[in-house]
Design an enzyme around this catalytic site. Structure first.
Site, mmCIF file in Angstrom:
data_model
loop_
_atom_site.group_PDB
_atom_site.id
_atom_site.type_symbol
_atom_site.label_atom_id
_atom_site.label_comp_id
_atom_site.label_asym_id
_atom_site.label_seq_id
_atom_site.Cartn_x
_atom_site.Cartn_y
_atom_site.Cartn_z
ATOM 1 N N TRP A 97 0.805 -1.224 0.000
ATOM 2 C CA TRP A 97 0.000 0.000 0.000
ATOM 3 C C TRP A 97 0.838 1.273 0.000
ATOM 4 C CZ3 TRP A 97 -0.319 -4.200 3.220
ATOM 5 C CH2 TRP A 97 -1.382 -5.077 2.976
ATOM 6 N N ASP A 98 2.148 1.187 -0.187
ATOM 7 C CA ASP A 98 3.027 2.349 -0.121
ATOM 8 C C ASP A 98 2.946 3.011 1.256
ATOM 9 O OD1 ASP A 98 4.845 4.307 -0.892
ATOM 10 O OD2 ASP A 98 3.335 5.560 -1.851
ATOM 11 N N MET A 99 2.886 2.194 2.297
ATOM 12 C CA MET A 99 2.824 2.716 3.653
ATOM 13 C C MET A 99 4.233 2.868 4.232
ATOM 14 S SD MET A 99 -0.208 3.528 4.310
ATOM 15 C CE MET A 99 -1.886 3.248 3.758
ATOM 16 N N ASP A 100 5.088 3.613 3.505
ATOM 17 C CA ASP A 100 6.395 3.964 4.049
ATOM 18 C C ASP A 100 6.228 4.566 5.447
ATOM 19 O OD1 ASP A 100 7.117 3.451 1.446
ATOM 20 O OD2 ASP A 100 7.495 5.534 0.922
ATOM 21 N N LYS A 135 1.908 6.392 8.171
ATOM 22 C CA LYS A 135 0.882 6.793 7.211
ATOM 23 C C LYS A 135 -0.489 6.227 7.566
ATOM 24 C CE LYS A 135 3.494 7.585 2.915
ATOM 25 N NZ LYS A 135 3.613 7.147 1.509
#
Length: 770
Positions: A448-451, A477
């Site tokens: 989910w691009d939860m950097d 995030k």
């Protein structure tokens, strides 16, 4: 003629609602729109006949719609108003003399309209989203460790000290006098967005202040020194980064400062400013005059692409200020999200701050070997990177690194064990060797691009027995805030594993559980009733879209049909982090809520590179070399506003000793979101960060309306606001000058991702006659 036209209008509305309502019902959604379409159609028929039943039927439409709306969402004005606005306006039209005198039946309709208006008036004074309370005011640790030895009136690192607290011990500005703040001076950098620039050209810089000088950078990486009292320019350095459309971001969050104890004060380069650039350089400048310090690295410039297997210009650079600690300058790097699997490495490197010689390198793709990479070897391609700001505790000898994911973010097949361990985590490295001391992953198998986007904040938390625990506060995030023992990574506020949705695309998998912190601002799952729109028509469109997309709550995996990702990859928290008062041991934050959609596109369906851009924060992200591209977008209505109902942004206060949220208030207005500058306080998105002071005041720009605001740290109540000439998507800071005046400063230059007004302003505020 007029009544016939009105009847046609009602018939057209009936047809539109009937088609959309039937579609929604077929998808398993509410039957309301289909039922109300029948009411509009009957109203139209009886209007054609000039029959009194027309107004009576429409009275039932109003009362039925009101009852349905209250049943769904209670007395929430912003949801009631958009559900019933068109219906009530049409009711008022039917009550005009040129309609009801030709039909009769006015009394039932008049009653229905009055009831609806009464409910609307009542709901305007309700706020079901507001949490009212107060943070404790007791000074728990009067001599709290602020993380750095500097004068109280200075701000020498991005978060003021290596601890990243965004806390100043200054107390001249208080809740009682903050409303008197006035502009002291304004400086314009001259670095404005150009036609050749990439879309996301943004001002995100927090200036540093050392003695009488401010140091800052601009989107095109100019370094500038200003007189802190007057704003007069002292020097400017242009590294001439040029334009490159392959860059995903054109920004600079800050520079790094270092005073060299080996060089006598006043000598050339005794104090230095280190400037990261968007063409992958790190340049050492003399803080006194902006001249290059040629003894550092290669004639004053460290080339960060060294050791990378792939080095196309524009794909790798540092947008955040490097860490200065223990005689080292430690650098991460940003890579272009979702461009290609042939990305540069996410290696973290420590260089000698005087010579630029490599001391250690930690590559999450090869995590056990941290000795300097030999010239004939390369770092691991496309390993998780750290594009944000790290924190340091020199006493413990640890640097705390927020890590992201690898490309592609939304497809995880074939990731190595080290990627699975370190991606989307907070990792503590030994400051002297780069070896891993502990790791805390905040998302397992991130799709989910939860950097981890924010600088971890360090403070000591006092337990009930009076002992102090060295703590780390890590915003994410997805809205979780991890409160950890920074010595070990163990949770102070409990973290539990909860079941997560499954069903990834063929060849991939999902983690069966995901971690959830006991301190979290993650929103409740969306449902159909949370869909929103300016009118009932775009709300209906959002409801239909909600049912067409895949959604099973937080961590719904990306899919071929398209999935709702909520919180979205914009982040509940982003690089602006949170601010912490280490004396009172409380936190001030700005949670933001925007849903996104994520749709995987098979490689054979991706248009050729010349037809679309290579990648972006929104739109088609190509993921060259991967089986899927991904289509990313905010979850918006046909009118371009969020499909989820407001509020979209808050300010919140947390007692870190208990983990309890004391207050949560809507933040910001739609003034700069709508064609008409309406000052309605809806609670709007923002990106940026807060700053707090010992005077009990928190400062925050960030919201998509162009204001800098001050809040009472104890209650979260807004105390003051100043209109900015451009978007204020940068974190403010504060300092004092030789005459003991306290200033608050913000850079206002806008942010393309949220569409705020561009500019090039540095604005300082102070109290009059102080």
């Amino acid at each position: 003629m007029l009544i016939s036209t009105t009847a046609i209008l009602f018939a057209v509305i009936a047809i539109a609602l009937g088609i959309g309502g039937a579609w929604l019902a077929a998808l398993g959604g509410s039957w309301y729109y289909l039922i109300v379409a029948i009411g509009f159609l009957l109203t139209a028929i009886f209007l054609f006949k000039r029959h009194p039943a027309a107004l009576g039927i429409y009275a039932l439409v109003i009362l039925g719609s009101l009852g349905w709306a209250i049943h769904e969402i209670g007395f929430d004005w912003w949801q009631l108003g958009t559900r019933g606005g068109v219906i009530v306006l049409l009711g008022l039209w039917l009550l005009t003399p040129w309609i009801w005198r030709k039909t009769g039946g006015v009394l039932p309709l008049a009653f229905a309209v009055l009831v609806a208006l009464g409910v609307a008036g009542y709901s305007m004074f309700q706020d079901p989203h507001d949490i009212v309370g107060s943070l404790p005011t007791k000074q728990v640790a009067a001599n709290a460790d602020l993380g750095g030895n500097m004068p109280p009136g200075d701000w020498q690192q991005y978060g003021r000290t290596p601890y990243g607290q965004r806390y100043s011990p200054l107390a001249q500005i208080t809740p009682e006098n903050v409303a008197s703040l006035k502009v002291a001076w304004t400086y314009q950098t001259g670095d404005i967005k150009q036609p050749e620039d990439v879309g996301e050209t943004t001002y995100q810089v927090t200036p540093l202040k050392v003695r009488d000088t401010l140091y800052l950078c601009t989107p095109h990486n100019w370094a500038i020194a200003l007189d802190a009292a007057t704003g007069k320019e002292k020097w400017k350095f242009d590294p001439k980064v040029g334009f490159n459309t392959d860059r995903q971001h054109q920004t600079c969050r800050g520079v790094s400062y270092y005073a060299d104890p080996a060089i006598p004060p006043g000598q050339p380069c005794a104090e230095r400013v280190y400037l990261p650039t968007s063409d992958a350089r790190l340049i050492a400048l003399d803080a006194a005059n902006g001249q290059i310090c040629t003894f550092f690295a290669d004639n004053g410039t460290l080339h960060l692409e060294q050791g990378m297997q792939y080095t196309p210009a524009g794909y790798y650079y540092s947008t955040s200020p490097p860490v200065v600690a223990a005689g080292k300058i430690i650098v991460g790097g940003a890579v272009n999200d979702n461009y290609s699997i042939h990305e540069q490495s996410g290696v973290i490197r420590a260089f000698d701050i005087n010579t630029g010689a490599l001391i250690w390198n930690w590559d999450s793709g090869n995590p056990d070997v941290t000795t300097p990479l030999p010239p004939d070897q390369k770092y691991t391609v496309n390993s998780p990177n750290s594009w944000s700001v790290s924190s340091v505790d020199e006493n413990l000898g640890l640097i705390y690194v927020p890590l992201g994911n690898k490309v592609p973010d939304q497809y995880g097949a074939g990731r190595s064990p080290s990627v699975e361990k370190y991606s989307s985590s907070i990792t503590a490295l030994d400051l002297n060797t780069g070896q891993v001391r502990w790791v805390r992953q905040t998302v397992h198998h991130d799709l989910w691009d939860m950097d981890v986007p924010a600088q971890p904040v360090l403070l000591d938390i006092t337990k009930e027995d009076g002992t102090a625990v060295p703590a780390l506060v890590g915003p994410t995030k997805q809205g979780d805030i991890y409160v950890l023992d920074r010595r070990t990574g163990e949770a102070i506020i409990p973290v539990k594993e909860v079941p997560a949705p499954g069903g990834a695309v063929a060849g991939d998998f999902t983690a069966p559980t995901q971690p959830v912190s006991g301190l979290s601002f993650s929103p409740p799952p969306l449902s159909e009733k949370d869909m929103w729109g300016i009118t009932m028509f775009d709300q209906l469109a959002c409801r239909i879209q909600f049912h067409r997309l895949r959604y099973e709550g937080r961590y719904t995996p990306p899919s071929l049909q398209g999935s709702i990702i909520y919180p979205g990859n914009f982040g509940t928290f982003n690089w602006g982090s949170v601010a912490v008062d280490p004396v009172r041991q409380v936190m001030f934050a700005m949670p933001t809520y925007l849903a996104f959609t994520s749709k995987l596109v098979p490689r054979e369906d991706v248009p050729p590179p010349g037809e679309v851009t290579k990648g972006s924060e929104q739109g088609l992200n190509r993921n060259e070399g991967a089986p899927y591209a991904v289509l990313l977008n905010p979850f918006l209505s046909p009118l371009g506003i969020p499909c989820q109902a407001p509020p979209w942004g808050y300010v919140a206060g947390v007692d870190l000793r208990t983990g309890k949220t004391a207050y949560k208030h809507k933040n910001g207005t739609i003034r700069d979101m709508s064609p008409i500058p309406l000052p309605f306080k809806v609670g709007v998105p923002g990106i940026g960060g807060p700053m707090i002071t010992a005077g009990g005041v928190a400062f925050l720009g960030a919201a998509v309306d162009d204001y800098l605001r001050a809040y009472d740290l104890t209650t979260g109540k807004q105390l003051w606001e100043a209109r900015l000439p451009a978007g204020g998507q940068a974190t403010p800071m504060t300092y004092t000058t030789d005459d003991d005046r306290q200033f608050v400063i913000i850079v206002a230059g806008g942010h393309d991702s949220v569409g705020t007004k561009p500019g090039d302003y540095v604005i300082a505020y102070t109290l009059p006659n102080s």
